[in-house]
Design an enzyme around this catalytic site. Structure first.
Site, PDB file in Angstrom:
ATOM      1  N   HIS A 142       0.804  -1.215   0.000  1.00 59.31           N
ATOM      2  CA  HIS A 142       0.000   0.000   0.000  1.00 59.31           C
ATOM      3  C   HIS A 142       0.839   1.267   0.000  1.00 59.31           C
ATOM      4  O   HIS A 142       0.597   2.203  -0.739  1.00 59.31           O
ATOM      5  CB  HIS A 142      -0.860   0.029   1.273  1.00 59.31           C
ATOM      6  CG  HIS A 142      -2.289  -0.261   0.964  1.00 59.31           C
ATOM      7  ND1 HIS A 142      -3.156  -0.729   1.899  1.00 59.31           N
ATOM      8  CD2 HIS A 142      -2.986  -0.145  -0.180  1.00 59.31           C
ATOM      9  CE1 HIS A 142      -4.342  -0.897   1.357  1.00 59.31           C
ATOM     10  NE2 HIS A 142      -4.260  -0.557   0.085  1.00 59.31           N
TER      11      HIS A 142
ATOM     12  N   GLU B 158       0.441 -13.294 -17.916  1.00 62.64           N
ATOM     13  CA  GLU B 158       0.922 -13.167 -16.535  1.00 62.64           C
ATOM     14  C   GLU B 158       1.489 -14.482 -16.020  1.00 62.64           C
ATOM     15  O   GLU B 158       2.159 -14.513 -14.995  1.00 62.64           O
ATOM     16  CB  GLU B 158      -0.220 -12.768 -15.605  1.00 62.64           C
ATOM     17  CG  GLU B 158      -0.851 -11.451 -15.967  1.00 62.64           C
ATOM     18  CD  GLU B 158      -1.872 -11.011 -14.940  1.00 62.64           C
ATOM     19  OE1 GLU B 158      -1.557 -10.090 -14.172  1.00 62.64           O
ATOM     20  OE2 GLU B 158      -2.966 -11.584 -14.918  1.00 62.64           O
TER      21      GLU B 158
ATOM     22  N   ASP C  29       2.955 -10.024 -12.208  1.00 64.25           N
ATOM     23  CA  ASP C  29       2.669 -11.436 -11.927  1.00 64.25           C
ATOM     24  C   ASP C  29       3.586 -12.360 -12.721  1.00 64.25           C
ATOM     25  O   ASP C  29       4.034 -13.389 -12.220  1.00 64.25           O
ATOM     26  CB  ASP C  29       1.204 -11.745 -12.237  1.00 64.25           C
ATOM     27  CG  ASP C  29       0.310 -11.357 -11.067  1.00 64.25           C
ATOM     28  OD1 ASP C  29       0.710 -11.635  -9.929  1.00 64.25           O
ATOM     29  OD2 ASP C  29      -0.749 -10.750 -11.297  1.00 64.25           O
TER      30      ASP C  29
ATOM     31  N   CYS D  44       1.669  -3.889 -19.283  1.00 63.64           N
ATOM     32  CA  CYS D  44       0.943  -3.057 -18.312  1.00 63.64           C
ATOM     33  C   CYS D  44       1.461  -3.253 -16.889  1.00 63.64           C
ATOM     34  O   CYS D  44       0.946  -2.650 -15.964  1.00 63.64           O
ATOM     35  CB  CYS D  44      -0.552  -3.342 -18.385  1.00 63.64           C
ATOM     36  SG  CYS D  44      -0.972  -5.034 -17.956  1.00 63.64           S
TER      37      CYS D  44
END
Ligand code: PEP
Ligand code: MG
Length: 954
Positions: A581, A817, A841, A888
């Site tokens: 975060h 991914e 990922d 991305c």
């Protein structure tokens, strides 16, 4: 915790006598605005009562209780007298640690100094120190304290064998925050070793935050195939710090007390482990001194102990079980005992009862100070720090040496460090007036709501506002309030009741064992602390007025929101990875940030100059002049580049030889689409639609989703929007879509795997996207696809919906991914319209490193040649079928990676909006042949570090 800055230390002082030295110390406190001049009299009066000389050349002048009224703010000033000063008690003093304390904060300082005294050669090194940093480092090093207390015991368990007890003990250590889940897993595979007397031991060294010893005992006498089981100890070992715990175990066995542990209550178990045999005479007494067992009362206690006919030991009932000799001043001070805590004296032999009771009487009498009885309801009975386990910081990073961490938010910054340490809250556990406590809690909750409301107002849009809004919801959560009220009804104080409610809720989330939920637990504690702060009157630390680099264990979302972005130049966190975060928020705010820098950064002193390179994930403390100048030049160059890039943000990105690469924006919220366009994005390359789902308390229906997606299409004015279908599960939970716990959530039911289990959800989403798009360009992609089969299952749904909606300009793609998908790209390229490579990922699955792993994520570099080879395969397969490929993941905005991605033939880069102008500028610097050369060079390297090195020197 003693927190010293350079400004607190004065080197090379000289004084004719001790009075002159004391006057200088008082003056420096006055100059620092800590005390008014009258405090100097208080210092003298205190010396008149008894000397504040502590030992090893250190004296700790402080005012009398009466002179506390002259203290304006708690603080410490350290004056070094290299030639020494003769103190009035005949000692030679080289260091004055002069304390101005409003209440009993100085106890911690004293406690810390007593540990300093135990170190060899400390007097010489303090007297001879030539920089404030040396003094600060010597005084600030906290010893690691091993834990063994009532909270690490789990007694009387209905267990069936040793293994179950071993696991319970390990789980208890995790519960109290001493170890992580990895430790528990390691214990799970161990056979306990016999210690004798029915006792068994398991131990581990991995995942240990704080050395500790837990004990689990069975509810009834147990005998399994290995023999009698009185209890199983679980040791979390770290360095040498756990040795005293082993010594205590040894002592227990040597005294033959092991078998006697069965059925004993916690208190007596601790007493046995503290070395008090069943024959020992023990007595307890509550400490009544207003400011705890500070130097003077401790001195009186030591004198009383020395008058006894046999040795007496003392320990704190509420603290660790370590009993110390009452005749040692430094050991007694080292207990750090506060008013309201219970001292347990013990002695053995003839006259023990008399000796012990003499000490109890002395304590009751106030040890030379006037004392008042305790008000049980409102005073601290067991002052407990917030359940954050303090850890001893290792040595700070060496000067001018780059330290590697996780690049969390790009940018280069240089400024003094501002090191924020965890807050401590002290409060009574129990209270008798429940109505009053409830109303105190209500007031604090109201205050927290107002604070958060104001923060939400002040924070303009973006992730920060979203997270603060979640905090606001948490404060308003009736379940938390009810749970706290229930505890208050059972006699808990408002603080204890509230914290219990927070901890219970946070642990319930953590037990689901996935990363995003764990972050929610951190949010809960963040909110919990805010309310606790209001209840206890503890103010959040005030950051300096000048620009600074924030150094903290971790930065909670509301901490980031509180930051004054005009002053914070950078953020360094001990924990966290690029996807935590705090990292996401730092990126949103454009603050250079590195994460996962490790415990050693907490040993930095506030004020030490730091360089943070959020792009390379590097940190340099106390840089040399040459390095600083180089960095300043780079910052100036970057600012010029930034301005130039900003000026050309609306132009296409073409290499110098005309090769076009599209640059789009990654969005979490549809509300940010307009901002992305303003920053030059040519479209949205990744709309993380799960945020739309997370922002609603239940699954958004068709109309709600159409309204949401329309906002983005409207703002984009005909530019394309690439939407990823709902990507939850695994690390991304959705409150109203409960999922079973999985051992490896990243390898579990997430992304397309999850949505295919409820096709109606996927179908509604596809319908909403296609309807909202209408005639505007929409690209839809499925996350976490592993092969053509999953893509086809999703496509079948898509075809059905599109046959009804008939959106005008649609493409259906796959996120690459999972490595299998890159390897099988030729088969996918035949049926998918485009690929978008999710390097975040893709990297974690290729390198087998959890992207949020606290220790490993620094190695999780997407510029790893294995990942680059997978990107190459993907692009080749796509282009062979005339499909386009975007990137991305975070790699798309990595300045070192951009030439490589362009050289590999990637057609579009989708990055955070803020980075769009810079990414375009970077592309404009290239030529296609040069980019291809760099890509070929990168593909040849054996490691990510080698790739970076090769690119840097190419
Ligand atoms: C990725 O994995 O690279 C990606 C863009 O998806 P997310 O970070 O949302 O998992
Ligand atoms: Mg992903």
């Amino acid at each position: 915790m003693l927190m010293l800055t350079r400004e607190d230390v004065r080197l090379g002082c000289q004084a004719a006598d001790w009075r002159g030295a004391l006057a200088q110390a008082a003056q420096s406190l006055v100059e620092a605005g800590r005390v008014s001049p009258e405090y100097g009299e208080g210092l003298l009066a205190r010396e008149a009562q008894s000397s504040t000389y502590l030992g090893k050349g250190i004296a700790i002048p402080h005012g009398t209780p009466d002179s506390r009224r002259f203290v304006r703010a708690t603080g410490v000033r350290v004056l070094q007298f290299p030639q020494g000063v003769s103190w009035h008690d005949g000692s030679r003093v080289n260091l004055l640690v002069t304390i101005a304390a409003q209440s009993d904060e100085h106890l911690d300082i004293l406690r810390q100094l007593t540990h300093v005294l135990e170190r060899e050669g400390v007097a010489e090194s303090l007297a001879g120190a030539t920089s404030p940093e040396e003094i600060i480092a010597a005084l600030s090093r906290l010893p690691v304290t091993a834990r063994l207390d009532a909270d690490t015991l789990c007694l009387g368990l209905p267990a069936k064998d040793r293994l179950e007890l071993a696991l319970s003990a390990a789980a208890r250590l995790r519960h109290v925050g001493c170890v992580d889940a990895g430790f528990v897993a390691a214990i799970a595979g161990q056979q306990p070793v016999p210690l004798g007397q029915g006792l068994w031991l398991v131990f581990g060294t991995t995942g240990v935050f704080t050395p500790a010893l837990a004990l689990a005992t069975p509810d009834k006498r147990l005998h399994d195939e290995g023999g009698d089981v009185t209890g199983v100890f679980c040791l979390a070992a770290q360095g040498d710090a756990h040795r005293p715990l082993l010594d205590r175990l040894d002592g227990l066995i040597a005294r033959g007390d092991g078998t006697k542990l069965h059925g004993l209550p916690a208190e007596q178990v601790l007493s046995r482990l503290a070395g008090e045999s069943a024959r020992a005479e023990t007595a307890r007494v509550r400490l009544l001194n207003a400011h705890g067992l500070h130097a003077r009362p401790a001195g009186v206690l030591v004198q009383t102990a020395r008058q006894q006919s046999l040795p007496v030991r003392v320990r704190l009932l509420e603290g660790s079980t370590e009993a110390v000799s009452v005749t040692s001043l430094s050991k007694v001070l080292g207990l750090g005992a506060r008013r309201g805590q219970t001292l347990v004296f013990s002695a053995e032999g003839e006259g023990a009862a008399k000796a012990v009771s003499a000490l109890v009487e002395a304590v009751r009498g106030g040890l030379g100070e006037p004392v008042t009885p305790l008000d049980e309801a409102h005073e601290v009975s067991a002052p407990r720090p917030l359940p954050v386990v303090p850890k001893a910081p290792p040595a700070p990073p060496p000067a001018d040496e780059p330290l590697t961490a996780v690049p969390a938010a790009p940018g280069l910054a240089i400024a003094p460090a501002y090191v924020v340490r965890p807050l401590e809250f002290h409060y009574p556990e129990r209270a008798h007036d429940a109505a009053r406590e409830r109303s105190r809690l209500e007031n604090a909750l109201l205050g927290a709501r107002q604070q958060l409301g104001a923060l939400v107002q002040r924070t303009v849009g973006g992730e920060v506002a979203q997270i603060l809004a979640i905090h606001l919801e948490m404060v308003e959560d009736p379940a938390l309030r009810d749970s706290a009220a229930e505890a208050i009804g059972e006699g808990a104080s408002a603080e204890a009741g509230w914290w219990r409610a927070i901890e219970t809720a946070a642990r319930a989330q953590e037990s689901l064992a996935d990363r995003l939920l764990a972050e929610r637990a951190a949010d809960l504690r963040d909110v919990g602390r805010r309310v606790l702060g209001l209840l206890c009157g503890v103010e959040m630390p005030t950051p300096p007025e000048h620009p600074y680099i924030l150094v903290a264990e971790d930065v909670g979302p509301s901490d980031v929101a509180r930051l004054d972005t005009a002053k914070v130049r950078g953020i360094v966190t001990v924990r966290g990875g690029a996807t935590s975060h705090s990292a996401i928020l730092a990126r949103a705010l454009g603050i250079a940030s590195v994460a996962g820098a490790g415990e050693r950064v907490m040993a930095l002193t506030s004020g030490v100059e730091l360089i943070v390179d959020g792009e390379l994930g590097r940190l340099v403390a106390a840089p040399s002049t040459a390095r600083r100048q180089r960095t300043e030049r780079r910052i100036a160059e970057q600012e010029t580049l930034r301005q130039a890039a900003h000026g050309r943000r609306h132009e296409e990105a073409r290499t110098q030889d005309g090769h076009r690469v599209e640059v789009a924006a990654n969005l979490g919220s549809t509300a940010h689409a307009a901002d992305a366009v303003e920053r030059g994005a040519e479209g949205v390359g990744l709309l993380r639609t799960e945020f739309v789902f997370m922002a609603h308390p239940q699954e958004p229906d068709l109309a709600t989703q159409i309204a949401e997606y329309s906002k983005a299409f409207d703002a984009l004015g005909g530019r394309p929007l690439v939407a990823r279908t709902l990507d939850v599960g695994g690390d991304k939970p959705l409150a109203y879509w409960p999922m079973p716990q999985e051992d490896n959530p990243f390898l579990g039911v997430r992304g397309i795997r999850l949505t295919l289990t409820r096709p109606e959800v996927l179908e509604t989403q596809l319908r909403a996207l296609l309807t909202a798009a209408g005639t505007r360009p929409v690209r839809i992609m499925f996350p976490m696809v592993k092969d053509i089969e999953e893509f086809r299952a999703g496509k079948a749904l898509f075809d059905r919906v599109q046959a009804q909606v008939k959106a005008a300009d649609v493409q259906l793609g796959v996120m690459i991914e999972v490595p299998s998908c890159a390897l099988l790209a030729p088969s996918l390229a035949k049926e998918a319209d485009f690929f978008s490579i999710g390097t975040n990922d893709l990297t974690q699955y290729t390198l087998a490193i959890d992207r949020g792993h606290p220790q490993l994520s620094a190695q999780s570099d997407a510029l790893h040649p294995s990942v680059l080879h997978l990107i190459r395969l993907t692009v080749e397969a796509a282009h062979a079928e005339g499909r386009w490929v975007g990137v991305c993941g975070e790699l798309g905005s990595d300045p070192q990676a951009i030439p490589v991605l362009v050289g590999l033939g990637v057609d579009e880069l989708s990055v955070s909006s803020r980075r769009v102008p810079l990414v375009k500028a970077r592309i404009r610097e290239l030529t296609l042949p040069r980019a291809r050369e760099l890509a070929a060079l990168a593909l040849k390297q054996p490691t990510a570090a080698a790739v970076r090195e090769a690119l840097e020197t190419a």
